[in-house]
Design an enzyme around this catalytic site. Structure first.
Site, PDB file in Angstrom:
ATOM      1  N   HIS A   1       0.829  -1.207   0.000  1.00 34.65           N
ATOM      2  CA  HIS A   1       0.000   0.000   0.000  1.00 34.65           C
ATOM      3  C   HIS A   1       0.860   1.253   0.000  1.00 34.65           C
ATOM      4  O   HIS A   1       2.042   1.224   0.397  1.00 34.65           O
ATOM      5  CB  HIS A   1      -0.945   0.031   1.212  1.00 34.65           C
ATOM      6  CG  HIS A   1      -0.265   0.370   2.507  1.00 34.65           C
ATOM      7  ND1 HIS A   1      -0.034   1.671   2.909  1.00 34.65           N
ATOM      8  CD2 HIS A   1       0.257  -0.418   3.483  1.00 34.65           C
ATOM      9  CE1 HIS A   1       0.576   1.658   4.092  1.00 34.65           C
ATOM     10  NE2 HIS A   1       0.775   0.413   4.459  1.00 34.65           N
ATOM     11  N   CYS A   2       0.271   2.355  -0.445  1.00 40.17           N
ATOM     12  CA  CYS A   2       0.865   3.680  -0.307  1.00 40.17           C
ATOM     13  C   CYS A   2      -0.132   4.540   0.462  1.00 40.17           C
ATOM     14  O   CYS A   2      -0.865   4.018   1.320  1.00 40.17           O
ATOM     15  CB  CYS A   2       1.236   4.276  -1.661  1.00 40.17           C
ATOM     16  SG  CYS A   2      -0.148   4.545  -2.792  1.00 40.17           S
TER      17      CYS A   2
END
Length: 343
Positions: free
Chosen positions: A92-93
């Site tokens: 994820h970011c």
């Protein structure tokens, strides 16, 4: 791979580590518990890209990002292989945008199975706020300073009782002395992240034990919705004689650095008063921990008794600080209290 909701993402296999591709500074501010920092850009690189985006154009910012990304590709794949020998990762970011998309492409090219969090870390923060506001069955263990409440919680855990150790999560014991011997406290955001994570793991079939706390634990504060639940939960008050508490605290503080103890005294000198502060500092210098503790307890006992206000509680007297004994007593009191409640 399809993009996953936060619930699906968190329930992923333990063999698939969570890789957080945000910059190190973002990760340090707050991250999903257990996630590994796997930054696509350094803090300085992220700042450069942001400046380019604002001052020139999105296209130039994208090209700069690609220039910075290219030389890192081989190293990032090698690092991922060490972190996930099974070649399965969760990724994820910040909000499921270009950074996680680029790393997903790279790792899939390297033969990894990648599970992508649809809306990124931002979605985890939404999960945190919802979890902190969700009603939880709680039972609160109270008592004056030195009653050994944290030790009792640990003993209750040994009795297979659900326990939430707020002071453990906060890395602080809650008083002016609470930071002594503890690691640095997490950020407020990380504390909330960890708290919500632990709340989500608790069973819903019975109450969870936690210690009575004020709104603040060191530099951190309990989120308002959760603190409200704590204040409304049944309160079991462990009552330990003052001499027993003094001996327990004197033994604990006797193992601590005298300078740290003196600094803690000075932090509350206005509340202790000039004479008590002077006597407490002299007691530390003379290694008279029982006298120092007794002087400080005068303040803390009054403060905690006042904080109880009109809250209802069940008294559990005990003449010992033996955690195993007191865990049995408070558990028995809680069960008796629940039995009296109408169905």
């Amino acid at each position: 791979m399809p993009r996953l909701s936060i619930e699906e993402f968190l329930q992923g296999p333990a063999t698939a580590p969570i890789l957080d591709v945000r910059a190190p500074q973002e990760y340090a501010q707050g991250h999903i518990p257990g996630a590994v920092s796997f930054p696509l850009f350094s803090d300085e690189e992220r700042a450069r890209i942001g400046t380019t985006y604002k001052q020139i154009s999105q296209d130039r910012a994208v090209l700069l990002g690609l220039d910075l990304f290219g030389p890192k590709m081989s190293r990032m794949v090698q690092q991922a292989q060490k972190l996930a020998p099974g070649k399965e990762v969760r990724l994820h970011c910040w909000r499921g945008g270009m950074r996680s998309g680029a790393v997903q492409w790279l790792l899939e090219l390297g033969g990894f199975q990648v599970q992508l969090l649809n809306k990124g870390y931002k979605d985890y923060r939404h999960f945190v706020l919802a979890e902190l506001a969700r009603p939880h069955p709680l039972v609160v263990l109270g008592g004056l300073t030195g009653s050994g409440k944290t030790d009792v919680l640990h003993a209750l855990r040994q009795l297979a009782q659900p326990v939430l150790d707020l002071e453990g999560l906060a890395c602080h014991k809650g008083s002016a002395f609470g930071s002594i011997g503890q690691p640095a406290q997490p950020t407020q955001e990380q504390f909330e992240n960890d708290l919500a994570w632990h709340l989500a793991q608790l069973p819903t079939t019975g109450p969870t034990w936690l210690e009575d706390e004020s709104r603040t634990i060191g530099s951190l504060h309990l989120p308002t919705p959760f603190f409200g639940q704590l204040q409304q939960a049944p309160l079991i008050l462990l009552e330990i004689p003052r001499p027993v508490r003094v001996r327990k605290l004197a033994e604990e503080y006797g193992r601590q650095d005298a300078g740290a103890l003196a600094s803690a005294i000075l932090r509350i000198r206005k509340r202790l008063g000039g004479l008590a502060t002077k006597e407490a500092l002299a007691a530390i210098a003379e290694d008279d921990m029982e006298k120092m503790v007794s002087l400080v307890l005068d303040y803390y006992d009054k403060t905690y008794t006042h904080s109880l206000g009109n809250r209802a509680f069940v008294r559990v007297p005990s003449d010992t600080c033996d955690a195993t004994v007191n865990a049995g007593l408070v558990l028995q009191a809680m069960q008796a209290s629940l039995a009296k409640q109408p169905e």
